[in-house]
Scaffold this active site. Sequence first.
Site, mmCIF file in Angstrom:
data_model
loop_
_atom_site.group_PDB
_atom_site.id
_atom_site.type_symbol
_atom_site.label_atom_id
_atom_site.label_comp_id
_atom_site.label_asym_id
_atom_site.label_seq_id
_atom_site.Cartn_x
_atom_site.Cartn_y
_atom_site.Cartn_z
ATOM 1 N N LYS A 106 0.862 -1.176 0.000
ATOM 2 C CA LYS A 106 0.000 0.000 0.000
ATOM 3 C C LYS A 106 0.900 1.229 0.000
ATOM 4 O O LYS A 106 1.732 1.409 0.893
ATOM 5 C CB LYS A 106 -0.877 -0.028 1.246
ATOM 6 C CG LYS A 106 -1.698 1.226 1.425
ATOM 7 C CD LYS A 106 -2.691 1.065 2.552
ATOM 8 C CE LYS A 106 -3.412 2.361 2.822
ATOM 9 N NZ LYS A 106 -4.326 2.248 3.961
ATOM 10 N N LYS A 157 -2.154 -1.494 -3.890
ATOM 11 C CA LYS A 157 -3.058 -0.357 -3.753
ATOM 12 C C LYS A 157 -2.277 0.935 -3.758
ATOM 13 O O LYS A 157 -1.286 1.007 -3.043
ATOM 14 C CB LYS A 157 -3.810 -0.498 -2.420
ATOM 15 C CG LYS A 157 -4.663 0.680 -2.065
ATOM 16 C CD LYS A 157 -5.188 0.544 -0.670
ATOM 17 C CE LYS A 157 -5.896 1.838 -0.333
ATOM 18 N NZ LYS A 157 -6.197 1.957 1.056
HETATM 19 C C1 PBG Z 1 -7.308 2.951 5.833
HETATM 20 C C2 PBG Z 1 -7.613 2.951 4.383
HETATM 21 C C3 PBG Z 1 -7.487 3.982 3.437
HETATM 22 C C4 PBG Z 1 -8.011 3.486 2.242
HETATM 23 C C5 PBG Z 1 -8.416 2.176 2.478
HETATM 24 N N1 PBG Z 1 -8.139 1.856 3.800
HETATM 25 C C6 PBG Z 1 -7.043 5.377 3.585
HETATM 26 C C7 PBG Z 1 -5.653 5.751 3.839
HETATM 27 O O1 PBG Z 1 -4.739 4.933 3.964
HETATM 28 O O2 PBG Z 1 -5.475 6.946 3.963
HETATM 29 C C8 PBG Z 1 -8.132 4.257 0.963
HETATM 30 C C9 PBG Z 1 -9.121 3.735 -0.022
HETATM 31 C C10 PBG Z 1 -9.472 4.669 -1.112
HETATM 32 O O3 PBG Z 1 -8.868 5.739 -1.327
HETATM 33 O O4 PBG Z 1 -10.426 4.342 -1.830
HETATM 34 N N2 PBG Z 1 -5.981 3.029 6.163
#
Ligand code: PBG
Length: 322
Positions: A195, A248
């Site tokens: 991520k 992601k």
């Molecule tokens: C929680 C999380 C996030 C997203 C999914 N789980 C936000 C982040 O890390 O700031 C983002 C998903 C999206 O932008 O659609 N940590």
Amino acid sequence: MSFPHSRLRRLRQSSEMLSLTSETRLSVEDFVYPIFVIHGHGKKIPIEPMPGMYQLSVDMLAEEIKEVTSLGIQSVLLFGIPETKDATGSGGIDTNGVIQVAIREIKSLDPNLIVMTDVCLCDYTDHGHCGIIKGSNIDNDATLPLLQEMAVSHAQNGADVVAPSAMMDGQVGAIRSSLDSAGKKDTVIMGYSSKFASGFYGPFRVAAQSAPQFGNRTSYQADPANVRQAMLEIEQDIEEGADIIMVKPALSYLDVIRAARERFDLPLAAYNVSGEYSMVKAASASDWIEGDRVRDEILTSIKRAGADIIISYHAKEIAAEV
Ligand code: PBG
């Protein structure tokens, strides 16, 4: 064989011929649909930067789940937005917290729908970070017990899949051992393995009211410049017991999806995140692009890159189409 014997246009003469020779097809089974759940009653609040998406109170889930399942979508990913937030995100582990109640409600509406939950503190903390804070740092090791407790609570309330997204080192292993000790050996872990620290999460942070109140997430989320490091993140999640791995965001990371596909054999998910969705919606609202066409092209590219599972706010639109 080269031209004129070979004419690649021969296979492009009709929609039937194109479809016969298509290498990549989207199907509804590929998709996971994210749902944002809030406290209260009778609430269906539009998320401004994500047209078509809403924050729903638990009593409004019945209608939503009926639509999702009648479209043939087989899994949803839940995000909970608690009424109050605090320094340790305690709203995320409360048995009567918004996410726990939502899981129970959805499982009672349709026990076969796969319920996935986001396991992370940022939706529940007042500072908006994914872990707990010591001084000016996010304390990795002190965050792990909270993520363990949250994952167990989700599983005990009926979640089929827990998806840790906090990007704390060791989170998958810690969660696996707590699930096992709690008798939840069959709960699946989908790691948000690679991520990235991304600007594409902007609209989500409006939806989940989870923007960090100071600093940013670059000390724990991966650097967008690094593909080798992304492979190490995935490798570690697999060693720690992840059942499904994830890349992601998706669109700017198609090379990472491809690299992961070639290297690892676990099911691979890709998250077509909020900013990717909002860009399509905004440009299409101005008639600058054909929204549906661009959407299909983006989602096809994610699958072509090697994703088995696509988490997308477009899931309902796709399901209605394919
Ligand atoms: C929680 C999380 C996030 C997203 C999914 N789980 C936000 C982040 O890390 O700031 C983002 C998903 C999206 O932008 O659609 N940590």
